[in-house]
Design a protein around this motif. Structure first.
Motif, mmCIF file in Angstrom:
data_model
loop_
_atom_site.group_PDB
_atom_site.id
_atom_site.type_symbol
_atom_site.label_atom_id
_atom_site.label_comp_id
_atom_site.label_asym_id
_atom_site.label_seq_id
_atom_site.Cartn_x
_atom_site.Cartn_y
_atom_site.Cartn_z
ATOM 1 N N SER A 16 0.574 -1.314 -0.183
ATOM 2 C CA SER A 16 -0.064 -0.208 -0.187
ATOM 3 C C SER A 16 0.903 1.561 0.216
ATOM 4 O O SER A 16 0.390 1.517 -0.423
ATOM 5 N N ILE A 17 1.956 1.196 0.905
ATOM 6 C CA ILE A 17 2.623 2.453 0.829
ATOM 7 C C ILE A 17 2.987 2.352 -0.744
ATOM 8 O O ILE A 17 3.348 3.902 -1.280
ATOM 9 N N ILE A 18 3.795 1.856 -0.998
ATOM 10 C CA ILE A 18 4.781 1.280 -2.504
ATOM 11 C C ILE A 18 3.556 2.263 -3.373
ATOM 12 O O ILE A 18 3.960 2.766 -4.045
ATOM 13 N N THR A 19 2.392 1.870 -3.639
ATOM 14 C CA THR A 19 1.326 2.293 -4.160
ATOM 15 C C THR A 19 1.033 3.762 -4.100
ATOM 16 O O THR A 19 0.854 3.893 -5.208
ATOM 17 N N ALA A 20 1.147 4.107 -2.894
ATOM 18 C CA ALA A 20 0.740 5.350 -2.530
ATOM 19 C C ALA A 20 1.762 6.315 -3.632
ATOM 20 O O ALA A 20 1.805 7.488 -3.902
ATOM 21 N N VAL A 21 3.068 6.075 -3.001
ATOM 22 C CA VAL A 21 3.943 7.035 -3.359
ATOM 23 C C VAL A 21 3.666 6.848 -5.513
ATOM 24 O O VAL A 21 4.204 7.343 -5.932
ATOM 25 N N CYS A 22 3.534 5.617 -5.749
ATOM 26 C CA CYS A 22 3.147 5.152 -7.236
ATOM 27 C C CYS A 22 2.141 6.675 -7.702
ATOM 28 O O CYS A 22 2.391 7.123 -8.084
ATOM 29 N N ILE A 23 0.857 6.589 -6.701
ATOM 30 C CA ILE A 23 0.391 7.653 -7.339
ATOM 31 C C ILE A 23 0.614 9.204 -7.526
ATOM 32 O O ILE A 23 0.419 9.660 -7.905
ATOM 33 N N ALA A 24 1.438 9.271 -6.329
ATOM 34 C CA ALA A 24 2.179 10.347 -5.612
ATOM 35 C C ALA A 24 3.120 10.724 -7.092
ATOM 36 O O ALA A 24 2.253 12.251 -7.687
ATOM 37 N N LEU A 25 3.468 9.595 -7.764
ATOM 38 C CA LEU A 25 4.741 10.195 -8.690
ATOM 39 C C LEU A 25 3.707 10.499 -10.207
ATOM 40 O O LEU A 25 4.305 10.868 -11.112
ATOM 41 N N CYS A 26 2.400 9.449 -10.270
ATOM 42 C CA CYS A 26 1.630 10.239 -11.587
ATOM 43 C C CYS A 26 1.378 11.276 -11.762
ATOM 44 O O CYS A 26 0.757 12.237 -12.523
ATOM 45 N N VAL A 27 1.759 12.476 -9.573
ATOM 46 C CA VAL A 27 0.562 13.340 -10.346
ATOM 47 C C VAL A 27 1.616 14.488 -10.168
ATOM 48 O O VAL A 27 2.305 15.249 -11.159
ATOM 49 N N VAL A 28 2.832 13.475 -9.610
ATOM 50 C CA VAL A 28 4.282 14.966 -9.767
ATOM 51 C C VAL A 28 5.339 14.526 -11.235
ATOM 52 O O VAL A 28 5.505 16.086 -11.458
ATOM 53 N N LEU A 29 5.377 13.142 -11.403
ATOM 54 C CA LEU A 29 6.495 13.658 -12.733
ATOM 55 C C LEU A 29 5.893 14.162 -13.979
ATOM 56 O O LEU A 29 6.467 14.068 -14.352
ATOM 57 N N PRO A 30 5.233 14.018 -13.926
ATOM 58 C CA PRO A 30 4.708 14.596 -15.746
ATOM 59 C C PRO A 30 4.253 16.260 -15.136
ATOM 60 O O PRO A 30 4.854 16.837 -16.514
ATOM 61 N N GLN A 31 4.457 16.556 -13.904
ATOM 62 C CA GLN A 31 4.622 18.092 -14.033
ATOM 63 C C GLN A 31 5.540 18.437 -14.638
ATOM 64 O O GLN A 31 6.191 19.580 -14.578
ATOM 65 N N ALA A 32 6.918 17.383 -14.070
ATOM 66 C CA ALA A 32 8.316 17.784 -14.478
ATOM 67 C C ALA A 32 8.338 17.528 -16.615
ATOM 68 O O ALA A 32 9.448 18.316 -16.174
#
Length: 185
Positions: A13-29
Motif C-alpha cells: 500500500s505504501i509503494i502504491t501510494a508513492v507510485c500514485i503520488a509520482l503519477c501526479v508529480v512526474l508529469p509536472q516535470a
C-alpha cells in the motif's frame, strides 16, 4: 508462495501510494516541453512499476487513481482524455502485475521484460479499442492509433524499457521488494 506475496499489504500500500503520488508529480516535470505527456508518457512509469512491484490489484488501483488524482490536482490529463487514460493505465498496472506473477523463466531480466512489454502492448491495444468504440467513436483510425501510441510515444516506450527494469533491480538490491530468484541477477 511467490516472492511478491512475501510483502505485507501495508508495504504494498505504501509503494502504491508513492507510485500514485509520482503519477501526479512526474508529469509536472515534463509540462514545460510541448506535447511531453504524449511523447514521454511519464505517468506510465509509476503505474507499470507498481504492477510489477506490488501485483495486479495494486497496479490496477494505481492505474485508476493516478490519472484521476493528477487530473483533479493539476488539470492534466484534461477531462476529455481522462477516461481513456485511466483505462490505459489501469490495464498497464493490471497486466504487469498478472504477468510478473505467472512468468518464471529463471531470469529476472526476462521475467521483467516479458511482463513489461506485454502490459505496454495490452494497455495500448485496449485504450485504442476503447477510443475507437467508446471515447472517440468514429474519430480514430488505425493509422492515428498507431501514430499516437507507438510513433509519437516511441521516446517514452524506450525510456520505460530502460528505466523500469533498472528501478525494479534497484528496489530489489535495496531489499525494498523481494528478489525473484536467489541467483546473482
Amino acid at each position: 508462495m511467490k516472492n511478491i506475496d512475501k510483502m505485507s499489504a501495508v508495504k504494498k500500500s505504501i509503494i502504491t501510494a508513492v507510485c500514485i503520488a509520482l503519477c501526479v508529480v512526474l508529469p509536472q516535470a515534463f509540462h514545460a516541453i510541448p506535447n511531453a505527456g504524449s511523447i514521454y508518457c511519464p505517468m506510465h512509469i509509476p503505474v507499470l512499476l507498481c504492477g510489477l512491484a506490488c501485483g495486479w490489484q495494486y497496479g490496477l488501483i494505481c492505474g485508476l487513481a493516478g490519472p484521476l488524482l493528477s487530473s483533479l490536482f493539476t488539470g492534466m490529463p484534461p477531462s476529455p482524455i481522462l477516461p481513456p487514460m485511466m483505462l490505459e493505465c489501469a490495464v498497464y498496472g493490471l497486466i504487469a502485475g498478472i504477468m510478473i506473477k505467472f512468468i518464471f523463466t529463471k531470469s529476472t531480466y526476462a521475467d521483467l521484460y516479458i511482463s513489461l512489454v506485454t502490459a505496454m502492448l495490452a494497455g495500448r491495444i485496449i485504450a485504442g479499442i476503447a477510443k475507437a468504440l467508446i471515447f472517440a467513436r468514429g474519430e480514430i483510425t488505425i493509422t492515428a492509433w498507431a501514430t499516437s501510441y507507438f510513433v509519437t510515444a516511441l521516446p517514452g516506450v524506450i525510456i520505460q524499457l530502460v528505466l523500469i527494469p533498472t528501478i525494479v533491480f534497484a528496489l530489489m538490491k535495496a531489499n525494498l521488494i523481494p528478489k525473484r530468484y536467489l541467483g546473482n541477477e
